[in-house]
Design a protein around this motif. Structure first.
Motif, mmCIF file in Angstrom:
data_model
loop_
_atom_site.group_PDB
_atom_site.id
_atom_site.type_symbol
_atom_site.label_atom_id
_atom_site.label_comp_id
_atom_site.label_asym_id
_atom_site.label_seq_id
_atom_site.Cartn_x
_atom_site.Cartn_y
_atom_site.Cartn_z
ATOM 1 N N LEU A 37 0.831 -1.201 0.000
ATOM 2 C CA LEU A 37 0.000 0.000 0.000
ATOM 3 C C LEU A 37 0.868 1.255 0.000
ATOM 4 O O LEU A 37 0.497 2.262 -0.600
ATOM 5 N N ARG A 38 2.018 1.170 0.641
ATOM 6 C CA ARG A 38 2.929 2.315 0.644
ATOM 7 C C ARG A 38 3.456 2.607 -0.770
ATOM 8 O O ARG A 38 3.637 3.754 -1.166
ATOM 9 N N GLU A 39 3.685 1.551 -1.550
ATOM 10 C CA GLU A 39 4.116 1.733 -2.941
ATOM 11 C C GLU A 39 3.026 2.412 -3.763
ATOM 12 O O GLU A 39 3.320 3.269 -4.607
ATOM 13 N N LEU A 40 1.783 2.065 -3.511
ATOM 14 C CA LEU A 40 0.679 2.701 -4.230
ATOM 15 C C LEU A 40 0.583 4.182 -3.862
ATOM 16 O O LEU A 40 0.292 5.034 -4.719
ATOM 17 N N ASP A 41 0.837 4.488 -2.598
ATOM 18 C CA ASP A 41 0.835 5.889 -2.176
ATOM 19 C C ASP A 41 1.913 6.673 -2.910
ATOM 20 O O ASP A 41 1.698 7.819 -3.327
ATOM 21 N N GLU A 42 3.074 6.064 -3.106
ATOM 22 C CA GLU A 42 4.156 6.743 -3.806
ATOM 23 C C GLU A 42 3.801 6.979 -5.277
ATOM 24 O O GLU A 42 4.167 8.012 -5.858
ATOM 25 N N VAL A 43 3.091 6.030 -5.886
ATOM 26 C CA VAL A 43 2.632 6.217 -7.265
ATOM 27 C C VAL A 43 1.743 7.455 -7.364
ATOM 28 O O VAL A 43 1.902 8.300 -8.262
ATOM 29 N N ALA A 44 0.805 7.582 -6.447
ATOM 30 C CA ALA A 44 -0.092 8.737 -6.447
ATOM 31 C C ALA A 44 0.679 10.024 -6.165
ATOM 32 O O ALA A 44 0.400 11.077 -6.765
ATOM 33 N N HIS A 45 1.650 9.937 -5.263
ATOM 34 C CA HIS A 45 2.446 11.115 -4.929
ATOM 35 C C HIS A 45 3.213 11.616 -6.158
ATOM 36 O O HIS A 45 3.332 12.835 -6.386
#
Length: 255
Positions: A37-45
């Motif tokens: 989920l942290r990787e997905l947050d970085e994608v959005a960031h």
């Protein structure tokens, strides 16, 4: 107080909404079995950075929250309804994921959410997600000049209840503009013909939240943010930012 936006402001909000749609698309494409989920947050960031936009979620601290929100997406998995904090959880085959994402561009905010299954979907999860989007579509269709907030709420609630799903008590949509959360509140269930009249230039974030077990009850996780179903059943969330116009509802958070 409800701010009525000018047509020029609606165009500016459309650009913020476009960034939101780009972010959700990118996150959905990056969500695979094994992704964190942290990787997905970085994608959005990264989408925000490329667009020159900021996050209305990051460091947001409403009155109920013990700490500021630490991410640019809410990532809610399986029994998490909304407000899930992205962490190092790795997605498994069949996980039901809801991603809520916002962007602020040139002083205007956009907000949207999607739900989807990673890997092989369960039939019951597919039905839940389809119903969430059907409820969103019904709410948007009711967002017309001359209708009232209660008409949107009634349209959403009718779809959810007919399918046998619960609606988290006390949670729903909201006005949006210069700030992510503005007046008025937009309940996910209500009586038609009641509430504030809808006018050209109003902008609403319409967001059904469904609990598959049929109860309206939930509990707050120890992180002080994540809301979870009390019975462990799965949940889904769908949302768009929608402008009320004389030409009909205009969805601002699409590509």
């Amino acid at each position: 107080m409800v701010e009525i936006k000018t047509d020029q402001s609606l165009e500016a909000m459309r650009e913020a909404g476009r960034v939101v749609a780009q972010g959700l698309t990118a996150v959905r494409e990056a969500a695979h079995i094994g992704s964190t989920l942290r990787e997905l947050d970085e994608v959005a960031h990264e989408v925000l950075r490329e667009a020159g936009a900021s996050s209305p979620f990051l460091h947001y601290k409403p009155a109920f929250a013990p700490t500021p929100f630490p991410a640019v997406i809410c990532a809610s998995v399986n029994d998490a309804i909304v407000h899930g904090i992205p962490d190092d959880y790795r997605l498994h085959d069949g996980d039901l994921v809801s991603i809520d994402f916002g962007a602020k561009l040139d002083g205007w905010a956009g907000d949207s959410a999607i739900s989807f299954t990673v890997g092989t979907p369960r039939p019951e999860d597919t039905r839940l997600v389809e119903t969430a989007f059907a409820a969103l579509d019904a709410g948007i269709a009711a967002a017309t000049v001359g209708n009232r907030i209660g008409d949107i709420a009634h349209a959403i609630g009718t779809v959810c209840r007919k399918a046998g799903y619960g609606i988290p008590e006390g949670f729903g949509g909201h006005g949006i503009g210069r700030q992510m959360h503005e007046d008025p509140s937009v309940p996910n269930e209500g009586r038609p013909g009641r509430g504030m009249a809808l006018k050209h230039g109003m902008v609403l974030a319409i967001e059904p939240m469904l609990i598959s077990g049929g109860t309206d009850r939930y509990y707050e996780d120890r992180d002080g943010w994540t809301l979870r179903t009390v019975d462990g059943s799965r949940a889904a969330h769908a949302e768009h930012t929608v402008a009320i116009t004389d030409d009909g509802p205009r969805i601002l958070t699409v590509l």
